[in-house]
Write an enzyme that holds these catalytic residues in place. Structure first.
Site, mmCIF file in Angstrom:
data_model
loop_
_atom_site.group_PDB
_atom_site.id
_atom_site.type_symbol
_atom_site.label_atom_id
_atom_site.label_comp_id
_atom_site.label_asym_id
_atom_site.label_seq_id
_atom_site.Cartn_x
_atom_site.Cartn_y
_atom_site.Cartn_z
ATOM 1 C CB SER A 217 -33.799 -3.227 -26.994
ATOM 2 O OG SER A 217 -33.480 -4.392 -27.736
ATOM 3 C CB ILE B 174 -35.920 -11.283 -27.376
ATOM 4 C CG1 ILE B 174 -36.259 -12.617 -26.695
ATOM 5 C CG2 ILE B 174 -36.203 -10.106 -26.437
ATOM 6 C CD1 ILE B 174 -35.442 -12.944 -25.475
ATOM 7 C CB ALA B 175 -40.350 -9.062 -27.052
ATOM 8 N N GLY B 176 -39.729 -7.854 -30.293
ATOM 9 C CA GLY B 176 -40.099 -6.772 -31.201
ATOM 10 C C GLY B 176 -39.024 -5.723 -31.337
ATOM 11 C CB SER B 177 -35.645 -5.575 -29.805
ATOM 12 O OG SER B 177 -36.105 -5.668 -28.486
ATOM 13 C CE LYS C 195 -30.381 -4.123 -29.390
ATOM 14 N NZ LYS C 195 -31.621 -4.925 -29.567
#
EC number: 3.5.1.4
Length: 530
Positions: free
Chosen positions: A214, A235-238, A138
């Site tokens: 992301s 951090i939230a589902g990335s 990434k």
């Protein structure tokens, strides 16, 4: 000081990237003219139509898992150089079909692969467990000599990284070959794939659909076999949402099981709220385990003070699991493709002898509101500051995860909230602890998303993934099935647009039980493949 012409810098960056693709790997205009965010074309079909890959290159990039490919390289049946060449070429083609790469350094990859072959020939052994394995990264993950713009216009004037991230060093020490970095959305805080520097990444299954975010570029490359193993962040589902949107496996480990240091800056140092973590993305559950085991056995805490000194321990395989099943939150019901394929998976697991326990869960909105209060405490908000520094327009997709949408009117974030938020997280975790104890489950099976991949710009808040970031529970995604316009046709739901998109589900374990969660992921994946 002269005014900066950002559009000129953007054009230069894109031109530099495209110039790094060898001419013989370029797709003809008859193919690239079909590549648009509005197209219903499949990148799989376009790749086949182009006919640029040889049978051997197709074999290398499609036939193997990371586990089996490293075994073939270790025995000399495949050379690191041939493997690297095949993946570089395929990644270049996949990029032209999905706009998924940010940095390209195929020359460095081939040089590294040649050295690995020489080492194996001379020493009679591999460098490490990932010897010769191509790995994509990434864009935020530093590679010495490469840029980490992360899609921020203002970062176009930043110099290349002067050192590797810790994870980069550790993977390289294990034998990995790096060949490219992958695209992300603006701020890396939305489940989308667009930024003003590189543009929009497309879903290989249907170009008009989002690959999620992301870790958008990672998902697109893995989905179309331009990568066999990649490193995302979550951090939230990335990691998890892009995995389900493109039909691959992803794992979000407990925070600090993997090293985070020396990456491109995205948050304040020492931030103790809901924290990000790196996570592997791959094509099989076993490959997720290979990644995690390789890094943790190399003791990341020796190189990164934030990494936890928790040694790897192999979890004994349990062929019969007790699986909790949480089908949906009534406030955010899942769409027909997810409901159907999850029910099918649960039925097959029950038929195979696994014990199924139906779970009633706390509302996901409770977790979302607590998490957003944490995020609101970050008054600096570095990602948004980076957008402002570049004088660029915020993308429309940011609205879906705007903390203000989930907070009470007039809410004011201040540090005194820290104690209150921590208490609320404790209480929320206790709710789940009671569920876990009473049901006696090994793992929880639940949605990773309300639906399969959605049209670009239409993804909403991450209701099914953010609870596990808040609680810091390890969680994986298992791809299973595809959306079907006939089977999923329901009143008020347009099943045509997502027809053929991958579906799947999420598996969640208890905090720090990463090895057990990965074991359960392997068992469940194997059961569903049988």
């Amino acid at each position: 000081m002269a005014e900066v012409n950002w559009q000129q810098l953007i054009n230069q960056k894109r031109a530099t990237r495209e110039a790094l693709i060898p001419e013989q790997w370029l797709l003809p205009a008859t193919i690239t003219s079909k590549v648009t965010p509005q197209s219903t074309a499949s990148a799989f079909e376009l790749l086949s139509e182009a006919g640029l890959l040889t049978e051997r290159e197709i074999d290398i990039t499609e036939k193997y898992t990371a586990v089996s490919l490293t075994a073939k390289i270790a025995t000399g049946e495949l050379s690191s150089y041939d493997v690297a060449t095949a993946f570089c070429k395929r990644a270049a083609i996949v990029h032209q079909l999905t706009n998924s790469l940010t940095e390209i350094f195929f020359d460095k990859a081939l040089e590294r692969a040649r050295w690995l072959d020489e080492y194996l020939s001379k020493e009679g052994k591999t460098v490490g467990p990932l010897h010769g394995l191509p790995i994509t990264l990434k864009d935020m993950i530093h590679v010495k000599g490469q840029y980490s713009t992360m899609g921020f216009v203002g970062h176009l004037r930043h110099p290349p990284a002067d050192e590797n991230a810790v994870i980069t060093d550790m993977l390289e020490a294990a034998g990995a070959v790096f060949y490219c970095k992958t695209n992300v959305p603006q701020t890396l805080f939305v489940c989308e794939s667009f930024n003003n520097v590189f543009g929009r990444t497309l879903n290989p299954y249907k170009l008009c659909l989002s690959p999620g975010g992301s870790s958008s570029g990672e998902a697109a490359q893995l989905g179309l076999c331009g990568s066999i193993m990649g490193v995302g962040s979550d951090i939230a589902g990335s990691v998890r949402v892009p995995a389900i949107f493109t039909g691959v496996y992803g794992f979000r480990p407990t925070v600090n099981r993997l090293p985070w240091s020396k990456q491109a800056e995205l948050a304040l140092k020492g931030w103790q709220g809901v924290q990000p973590t790196l996570g592997p993305m791959a094509r099989t559950a076993q490959d997720l385990t290979l990644f995690m085991k390789t890094i943790i056995q190399a003791e990341p805490w020796r190189y990164d003070s934030t990494a936890l000194a928790i040694p790897w321990h192999d979890a004994p395989r349990k062929d019969k699991l007790t699986i909790g099943v949480w089908s949906q939150d009534p406030q955010f019901p899942v769409f027909p493709p997810i409901a159907r394929t999850m029910a099918s998976a649960v039925g097959r697991l029950r038929a195979a002898g696994h014990t199924i326990k139906i779970i009633e869960a706390p509302p996901t909105m409770k977790a979302m509101k607590i998490a957003m209060r944490w995020f609101a405490l970050d008054q600096v908000n570095l990602p948004l500051k980076f957008v402002q520094d570049g004088a660029e327009s915020p993308i429309a997709d940011l609205d879906a995860m705007d903390p203000g949408k989930f907070l009470d009117p007039g809410y004011v974030a201040d540090l005194s909230e820290n104690i209150s938020i921590s208490a609320d997280i404790h209480d929320y975790r206790e709710e789940w602890a009671k569920i876990w104890r009473e049901a006696g489950i090994d793992v929880l099976l639940c949605p990773a998303s309300r639906g399969s991949a959605v049209p670009h710009g239409e993804f909403g808040p991450l209701m099914y993934t953010i609870p596990w970031n808040l609680l810091d529970f390890p969680s994986s995604v298992v791809p299973f099935g595809k959306a079907d316009k006939t089977l999923d046709s329901k009143d008020g739901y347009d099943s045509t647009v997502v027809d053929g998109a991958p579906t799947g589900f999420q598996l969640v374990g208890w905090r720090f039980q990463d090895e057990q969660t990965l074991m359960a992921t392997e068992v469940i994946a194997d059961t569903l493949k049988a």
